[in-house]
Write a protein that holds these residues in place. Structure first.
Motif, PDB file in Angstrom:
ATOM      1  N   GLN A  11      31.371  40.551  46.496  1.00 18.11           N
ATOM      2  CA  GLN A  11      30.745  39.877  45.363  1.00 18.11           C
ATOM      3  C   GLN A  11      31.086  40.580  44.063  1.00 18.11           C
ATOM      4  OE1 GLN A  11      26.601  39.090  45.946  1.00 18.11           O
ATOM      5  NE2 GLN A  11      26.985  37.907  47.789  1.00 18.11           N
ATOM      6  N   VAL A  12      31.078  41.917  44.110  1.00 21.60           N
ATOM      7  CA  VAL A  12      31.437  42.670  42.912  1.00 21.60           C
ATOM      8  C   VAL A  12      32.875  42.330  42.519  1.00 21.60           C
ATOM      9  CG1 VAL A  12      31.871  44.971  42.010  1.00 21.60           C
ATOM     10  CG2 VAL A  12      29.806  44.523  43.325  1.00 21.60           C
ATOM     11  N   LYS A  13      33.724  42.182  43.554  1.00 23.23           N
ATOM     12  CA  LYS A  13      35.124  41.843  43.291  1.00 23.23           C
ATOM     13  C   LYS A  13      35.218  40.490  42.574  1.00 23.23           C
ATOM     14  CE  LYS A  13      39.049  41.020  46.005  1.00 23.23           C
ATOM     15  NZ  LYS A  13      39.356  40.720  47.393  1.00 23.23           N
ATOM     16  N   GLY A  14      34.462  39.495  43.069  1.00 19.41           N
ATOM     17  CA  GLY A  14      34.450  38.163  42.458  1.00 19.41           C
ATOM     18  C   GLY A  14      34.024  38.251  41.009  1.00 19.41           C
ATOM     19  N   HIS A  15      32.892  38.919  40.781  1.00 16.54           N
ATOM     20  CA  HIS A  15      32.409  39.125  39.422  1.00 16.54           C
ATOM     21  C   HIS A  15      33.451  39.831  38.575  1.00 16.54           C
ATOM     22  CE1 HIS A  15      28.144  38.486  40.510  1.00 16.54           C
ATOM     23  NE2 HIS A  15      28.001  38.315  39.228  1.00 16.54           N
ATOM     24  N   GLY A  16      33.963  40.915  39.152  1.00 17.19           N
ATOM     25  CA  GLY A  16      34.891  41.776  38.420  1.00 17.19           C
ATOM     26  C   GLY A  16      36.095  40.994  37.955  1.00 17.19           C
ATOM     27  N   PHE A  17      36.657  40.206  38.873  1.00 18.06           N
ATOM     28  CA  PHE A  17      37.825  39.411  38.522  1.00 18.06           C
ATOM     29  C   PHE A  17      37.503  38.481  37.352  1.00 18.06           C
ATOM     30  CE2 PHE A  17      38.750  34.893  39.119  1.00 18.06           C
ATOM     31  CZ  PHE A  17      40.019  34.862  38.565  1.00 18.06           C
ATOM     32  N   TYR A  18      36.362  37.805  37.470  1.00 14.56           N
ATOM     33  CA  TYR A  18      36.034  36.802  36.456  1.00 14.56           C
ATOM     34  C   TYR A  18      35.757  37.459  35.106  1.00 14.56           C
ATOM     35  CZ  TYR A  18      33.983  32.875  34.077  1.00 14.56           C
ATOM     36  OH  TYR A  18      33.721  31.893  33.157  1.00 14.56           O
ATOM     37  N   ARG A  19      35.019  38.579  35.164  1.00  9.96           N
ATOM     38  CA  ARG A  19      34.725  39.282  33.903  1.00  9.96           C
ATOM     39  C   ARG A  19      36.018  39.717  33.214  1.00  9.96           C
ATOM     40  NH1 ARG A  19      29.275  41.169  35.486  1.00  9.96           N
ATOM     41  NH2 ARG A  19      28.098  39.398  34.712  1.00  9.96           N
ATOM     42  N   ALA A  20      36.967  40.222  34.022  1.00  4.66           N
ATOM     43  CA  ALA A  20      38.246  40.673  33.457  1.00  4.66           C
ATOM     44  C   ALA A  20      38.976  39.486  32.834  1.00  4.66           C
ATOM     45  CB  ALA A  20      39.100  41.315  34.538  1.00  4.66           C
ATOM     46  N   LEU A  21      38.906  38.336  33.527  1.00  2.00           N
ATOM     47  CA  LEU A  21      39.566  37.125  33.028  1.00  2.00           C
ATOM     48  C   LEU A  21      38.975  36.712  31.677  1.00  2.00           C
ATOM     49  CD1 LEU A  21      41.609  34.891  34.106  1.00  2.00           C
ATOM     50  CD2 LEU A  21      39.573  33.588  34.701  1.00  2.00           C
ATOM     51  N   VAL A  22      37.642  36.736  31.615  1.00  2.00           N
ATOM     52  CA  VAL A  22      36.958  36.343  30.379  1.00  2.00           C
ATOM     53  C   VAL A  22      37.331  37.306  29.249  1.00  2.00           C
ATOM     54  CG1 VAL A  22      34.690  36.221  29.267  1.00  2.00           C
ATOM     55  CG2 VAL A  22      35.053  35.142  31.487  1.00  2.00           C
ATOM     56  N   LEU A  23      37.334  38.604  29.571  1.00  3.63           N
ATOM     57  CA  LEU A  23      37.668  39.611  28.558  1.00  3.63           C
ATOM     58  C   LEU A  23      39.091  39.388  28.044  1.00  3.63           C
ATOM     59  CD1 LEU A  23      36.779  42.179  27.054  1.00  3.63           C
ATOM     60  CD2 LEU A  23      37.828  43.504  28.889  1.00  3.63           C
ATOM     61  N   ARG A  24      40.015  39.117  28.984  1.00  4.86           N
ATOM     62  CA  ARG A  24      41.411  38.912  28.582  1.00  4.86           C
ATOM     63  C   ARG A  24      41.507  37.723  27.625  1.00  4.86           C
ATOM     64  NH1 ARG A  24      44.910  37.755  33.347  1.00  4.86           N
ATOM     65  NH2 ARG A  24      45.115  35.635  32.585  1.00  4.86           N
ATOM     66  N   ARG A  25      40.779  36.667  27.961  1.00  2.02           N
ATOM     67  CA  ARG A  25      40.843  35.473  27.105  1.00  2.02           C
ATOM     68  C   ARG A  25      40.224  35.727  25.740  1.00  2.02           C
ATOM     69  NH1 ARG A  25      40.104  31.076  31.901  1.00  2.02           N
ATOM     70  NH2 ARG A  25      42.228  31.413  32.609  1.00  2.02           N
TER      71      ARG A  25
END
Lengths: 356, 249
Positions: A11-25
């Motif tokens: 779950q942390v991985k799922g969150h982590g991926f999405y947070r990183a994606l949002v930050l990149r955008r």
């Protein structure tokens, strides 16, 4: 226990991926904003009288700190043009982005749906024959004619799209048919008008930011600022539209109602932009595609991304229009197509992921 | 507990009647109901009618629902070319009708839905880049993430390999029991219906021709009448009913 830990880490991985994606955008949007600010300042600095970026910054920070000549040139002459480039670029790009979204078609844009052609026809009626659709001050007859015809085109397309058997794929064909009809009518107008009028019509259709004035800028900005939140409100629903009508419906979206509302809003955006600066065909098609490559199609990023890309392209176009032939400002419509399209092709051909 | 009952439900496309006065007993949360019938029997139309996408006569009675939008619907798979990651497409399904601000619990629900269906590793992939079977699981996640009390699934296993068919239906049955969720699922595999569903309703030409416990409804006579195949149903060595199709008639 170990299963529990495995689940938690996933779950942390799922969150982590999405947070990183949002930050990149978010960083991409920030970078676009900075590039836009830089391009805007360069746009102000360039012209027959050249200023350094430092002088431009100083004049922007406190207009009274620079010479009166610099103030007049920067604030009165160049500023409305440079700002108009931003607003028109953003408006056309947003219009194209949402047309592509609601029609599920990568070719949809104010240009391919005939809205620009309608506007040109309206403008040509005024320029060649002095036809006034809505009485107004002389300065506004051409833009108002263009605006009215652009909106008429949008409503014609919408009315035709309501007929039975017309699918969303057909709508773009209807738009292209409108382009041909208006092009023929334009040719007819030019055939019957004086050489002087033909020149005026041709120049108008090339698209030029030099028509910009402060009042026109404020009108375009007001429309943009009014429309943006209305589109943002439908952010999730518009994102869902890209999965197709059936899928969107299953998520509680009403595609027909949404399509109508968004079509009216973006037609307004496109019509205002084209009415004030003429035909600039490339932005509405390409701005959204570049935004899509950079930030994807989640509307929370795609909408501002499209606006920034459109504004940036037109601002850079404005800069190039002044430096390609020193001493001459080439009409911006020509620049955006000539320089922008090879750049766009380069992006498409070198992009690793499919972008439509 | 949520219940669903259909009362003389009908639907038409233009002048063509697709569903004719479908009435069912009351289905309860925690149960899995198979919606069976040959192609063009009206299964998708019934789902659309229940979900409210089609107007028509009769009534969809839902009682005991705790939320305002108790029903989620997963339509049949269609290809997509949106530039969205799988994670975003599931998040978006959850956020419909909500504010633009994503809260941590929304992300937790997305993680949970992906995890439950075993597709967490797909989260970062583009939705246009995954296979048809994977897309079907993502669609199921998009429906589950809405936390429905009644879940309508239109042929969720049609693009899945055998392993994934069994695993998806097992997961769905477990979730129905755990969450007291009523699942109605259109299936073409009657063997799966026998094994994984509690009740079954059979449509033919827009009419309900049988409804009841799956074991009672799925019989050799029905198979002959509706699907025009000769078949036997016999218990296997583990005692489960096994469908053996002999030939088409």
């Amino acid at each position: 226990m170990s299963v529990e830990i495995a689940r938690t880490s996933q779950q942390v991985k799922g969150h982590g991926f999405y947070r990183a994606l949002v930050l990149r955008r978010q960083l991409i949007l920030l970078a676009l904003t900075l590039a836009l600010a830089l391009s805007f300042c360069i746009d102000l600095a360039l012209g027959p009288a050249r200023f350094s970026l430092g002088e431009v910054m100083a004049a922007l920070a406190s207009p009274d700190a620079v010479s009166q000549q610099a103030r007049v040139i920067l604030w009165e002459i160049r500023m409305p043009v440079a700002l108009m480039a931003l607003v028109v670029g953003a408006s056309l790009s947003i219009a194209g982005a949402q047309m592509q979204t609601i029609l599920s078609n990568p070719l949809a844009s104010p240009f391919t749906l005939g809205i620009s052609a309608g506007a040109s026809f309206g403008a040509a009626l005024a320029l060649a024959f002095g036809v006034v659709i809505v009485p107004a001050a002389v300065e506004y007859v051409v833009p108002i004619n263009a605006f009215v015809m652009a909106m008429v085109t949008a409503f014609l397309i919408h009315a035709m799209s309501l007929r039975r058997g017309v699918t969303i794929e057909t709508i773009v064909l209807l738009g292209i048919a409108m382009v041909f009809i208006f092009n023929s009518l334009m040719a007819l107008i030019q055939f019957f008008s004086s050489q002087q009028a033909v020149a005026a019509v041709v120049f108008w259709t090339m698209g030029s930011l030099t028509k910009a004035t402060w009042p026109k800028f404020w009108v375009a900005l007001t429309v943009l600022v009014a429309v943006l939140p209305l589109l943002a409100r439908h952010g999730w629903a518009l994102t869902a539209m890209r999965l197709g009508d059936t899928k969107a419906e299953s998520m509680g979206v009403n595609p027909r109602a949404l399509r109508l509302e968004v079509m009216v809003l973006v037609s307004l955006l496109a019509a205002i932009a084209v009415a004030f600066v003429g035909t600039i065909g490339f932005i509405g098609l390409v701005g959204p595609h570049i935004a899509r490559m950079l930030v994807g199609e989640d509307q929370r990023f795609f909408l501002p991304g499209s606006a920034l890309c459109g504004a940036l392209i037109l601002s850079i176009g404005s800069v190039l229009s002044k430096i390609i032939l020193p001493g001459t400002v080439i009409p911006i419509g020509i620049i955006t197509s000539l320089v922008g399209i090879p750049f766009f092709l380069f992006l498409i051909l070198n992009h690793k992921k499919a972008s439509w | 507990m949520v219940t669903l009952q259909l009362d003389r439900l009908s639907a038409r496309y233009g002048r063509r009647q697709i569903l004719a006065e479908i009435s069912t007993p009351r289905f309860e949360g925690g149960r899995v109901v198979a919606l069976l019938g040959p192609n063009a029997a009206g299964k998708s139309t019934l789902f659309r009618r229940i979900f409210g996408l089609l107007k028509g006569g009769g009534e969809v009675r839902i009682t005991g629902a705790a939320s305002e939008r108790p029903v989620a619907y997963m339509p049949q798979d269609t290809g997509v070319n949106a530039v969205l990651t799988v994670y975003e497409s599931v998040l978006m399904a959850r956020m419909q009708g909500r504010s633009l601000k994503v809260r941590p619990e929304d992300l937790a629900k997305v993680d949970q839905a992906l995890d439950e269906l075993g597709i967490s590793p797909l989260g970062a992939r583009d939705i246009g880049d995954i296979s048809g079977g994977q897309r079907q699981l993502v669609s199921a996640a998009q429906a589950l993430v809405q936390e429905p009390e009644i879940l309508l699934l239109d042929e969720p296993t049609s693009a899945l390999d055998l392993n994934r068919q069994i695993s998806l239906l097992t997961i769905l049955r477990r979730l129905a029991r755990e969450r007291e969720m009523l699942i109605m699922v259109a299936l073409h595999d009657l063997g799966h219906a026998l094994r994984f569903t509690d009740e079954a309703m059979v449509l033919q030409n827009g009419q309900l021709i049988a409804c009841g416990s799956t074991a009672e409804v799925v019989t050799p006579e029905l198979l002959h009448r509706v699907y025009r195949v000769a078949a036997r149903i016999e218990p296997c060595s583990k005692g489960r009913p096994q469908l053996i199709v002999e030939e088409s008639v």
